[in-house]
Design an enzyme around this catalytic site. Structure first.
Site, PDB file in Angstrom:
ATOM      1  N   LEU A  19       3.435   8.292  -1.282  1.00 13.67           N
ATOM      2  CA  LEU A  19       1.984   8.218  -1.229  1.00 13.67           C
ATOM      3  C   LEU A  19       1.396   8.241  -2.635  1.00 13.67           C
ATOM      4  O   LEU A  19       1.985   8.815  -3.554  1.00 13.67           O
ATOM      5  CB  LEU A  19       1.416   9.393  -0.430  1.00 13.67           C
ATOM      6  CG  LEU A  19       1.866   9.546   1.028  1.00 13.67           C
ATOM      7  CD1 LEU A  19       1.141  10.715   1.680  1.00 13.67           C
ATOM      8  CD2 LEU A  19       1.638   8.261   1.816  1.00 13.67           C
ATOM      9  N   CYS A  20       0.213   7.664  -2.785  1.00 16.75           N
ATOM     10  CA  CYS A  20      -0.449   7.616  -4.093  1.00 16.75           C
ATOM     11  C   CYS A  20      -1.219   8.915  -4.322  1.00 16.75           C
ATOM     12  O   CYS A  20      -2.449   8.946  -4.412  1.00 16.75           O
ATOM     13  CB  CYS A  20      -1.376   6.411  -4.154  1.00 16.75           C
ATOM     14  SG  CYS A  20      -1.955   6.044  -5.822  1.00 16.75           S
ATOM     15  N   THR A  21      -0.462  10.020  -4.386  1.00 13.16           N
ATOM     16  CA  THR A  21      -0.995  11.345  -4.663  1.00 13.16           C
ATOM     17  C   THR A  21       0.155  12.212  -5.150  1.00 13.16           C
ATOM     18  O   THR A  21       1.291  12.043  -4.679  1.00 13.16           O
ATOM     19  CB  THR A  21      -1.631  11.993  -3.405  1.00 13.16           C
ATOM     20  OG1 THR A  21      -1.872  13.390  -3.664  1.00 13.16           O
ATOM     21  CG2 THR A  21      -0.713  11.878  -2.208  1.00 13.16           C
ATOM     22  N   ILE A  65      -2.328   5.906   4.050  1.00 15.34           N
ATOM     23  CA  ILE A  65      -1.663   5.064   3.048  1.00 15.34           C
ATOM     24  C   ILE A  65      -0.421   4.388   3.636  1.00 15.34           C
ATOM     25  O   ILE A  65      -0.291   3.167   3.620  1.00 15.34           O
ATOM     26  CB  ILE A  65      -1.287   5.845   1.771  1.00 15.34           C
ATOM     27  CG1 ILE A  65      -2.543   6.491   1.162  1.00 15.34           C
ATOM     28  CG2 ILE A  65      -0.605   4.914   0.752  1.00 15.34           C
ATOM     29  CD1 ILE A  65      -2.278   7.331  -0.087  1.00 15.34           C
TER      30      ILE A  65
END
Length: 424
Positions: free
Chosen positions: A362-364, A401
């Site tokens: 995930l983009c976190t 996402i």
């Protein structure tokens, strides 16, 4: 209850390595079938083992049913809301405990004939749905206001509905949202009795995160004191007392600490100890006053060990940093930043645990699977397993996402199949 990332002191209970090795060894021995499933269906993948599920259900039932004269068991769907899982438990003599209209609809579609409908804030449409099935559903009222709303629904249908009443056993803080206070029980009973279409049949209470039975036995004693001064009309009406769920698996709670690879354990106890202590308290404080059925609502204890997660390494960025194809949306919360769950490299298995950031895609940055893995090494395309993830992970999954993983079912014969999307 210990908190995550607790500072270790000389008295902090640490997870013994031999206990950890004992826990992971069966999964490593069966790595072949898990690798075959990942090859057949891809990753990420939830794996449900129905033989484990059936065994846990049988163990729970046996622990209590031979100690008490009349019992009933209801699986708490919120702990893992996979319909196939609930349907399997129906085949093993369980009813279902639901806490929303969505769960109630699923339970009815599965053909459940014995359903407890609990939870606060039931809406009119939810009450209307339940009221259509008075032969299959008992509504556990959360307030007198809810009782009056249900009475209005029943007035339109001219249907009589079996109900119970939830008692609040923790009036402090946020737990005060549930049920009615024990000191208001008699007045609540009288108000319910005045609503002709409500058939009052019992009581329910619940406490969560029970690593041992102490809080439950304490409230059973309190409940006995309350019942001892209730009028005969009330005691004669009692057909069941539901003591809820919240039973923690015997391995206890495992947490990360401020020292890498030193894991904290908040120990649990075997279900037979729960059964012994709770049954003894019930026989002493409840059954002399009312010979009723005792109901149980286990969730976590039944489903936790029966589901696992398989993920694949897609990028080895450094020797101690890898990215996997699965994100934390598969479990719905940042669980592994606080809880310790061993990560097993099934492709390169070993009983040696190596430090490594196992991160999701995930983009976190808050997308962690673990800070170490059991294996001889870790490389791209390796299949990793996080075992015993059946409770409060699948139910909290979300389309964030990345897509939600598919579900495969492994049966006792080592046969397996992929669940169709409509059954998930």
């Amino acid at each position: 209850m210990l908190t995550a990332n607790t500072q270790i002191t000389s008295t902090t209970p640490l997870l013994p390595r031999e206990k950890l090795i004992e826990f992971i060894t069966p999964y490593l021995k069966n790595k072949g079938v898990y690798l075959d499933m990942a090859k057949a269906f891809g990753s990420p993948l939830y794996v449900l083992e129905t033989d484990i599920l059936a065994r846990k259900a049988a163990q729970f039932r046996a622990a209590f049913s031979h100690r008490l004269p009349e019992t009933a068991f209801f699986y708490a769907m919120k702990s893992n809301n996979l319909p196939h899982l609930s349907g399997h438990l129906l085949k093993h003599g369980f009813g279902l405990d639901v806490s929303s209209g969505i769960e109630l609809s699923v339970a009815l579609e599965l053909g459940a004939s014995s359903i407890m409908f609990s939870g606060p804030g039931k809406t009119i449409p939810e009450l209307e749905l339940a009221a259509r099935y008075p032969d299959r559903v008992v509504i556990l009222l959360d307030s007198i206001g809810e009782a009056k709303r249900l009475a209005s629904v029943l007035e339109e249908k001219q249907t009589r509905m079996p109900v119970g009443l939830r008692l609040n056993n923790n009036p402090e803080g946020l737990w005060r949202k549930f049920g009615v206070l024990p000191e208001n029980l008699l007045s609540a009973f009288k108000e319910i009795q005045a609503l002709d279409l409500l058939d009052f049949q019992g009581l329910q209470f619940h406490s969560s995160w029970n690593l041992n039975p102490d809080r439950q036995t304490a409230f059973i004693k309190t409940l006995g004191e309350i019942l001892s001064v209730m009028p005969k009309q009330f005691l004669d009406a009692i057909q069941f007392i539901d003591i809820g769920g919240g039973y923690w698996p015997a391995q206890g709670e495992w947490l990360l600490s401020n020292v890498p690879q030193d894991y904290i354990i908040d120990p649990g106890v075997p279900i037979n100890l729960f059964a012994k202590e709770l049954s003894s308290a019930i026989k002493e404080h409840i059954l002399p006053l009312t010979q009723c059925r005792i109901c149980f609502e286990p969730g976590r204890w039944i489903c936790n060990d029966a589901m696992h997660i398989l993920i694949q390494v897609v990028d080895c960025k450094e020797k101690n940093l890898v990215i996997t194809d699965a994100g934390g949306n598969a479990v719905g919360w940042e669980r592994y930043e606080t809880d310790y769950c061993p990560v097993l490299n099934l492709t390169r298995p070993s009983l040696s645990e190596k430090k490594c950031h196992i991160l999701g895609s995930l983009c976190t940055p808050h997308d962690v699977w673990g800070y170490a893995y059991f294996g001889s090494a870790i490389k791209e395309n390796d299949i990793l397993m996080i075992p015993a993830q059946g409770a409060y992970t699948y139910s909290l999954r979300q389309q964030f996402i990345k897509p939600i993983p598919r579900v495969a079912v492994k049966e006792s014969s080592n046969q397996y199949f992929l669940l169709p999307e409509c059954d998930r």
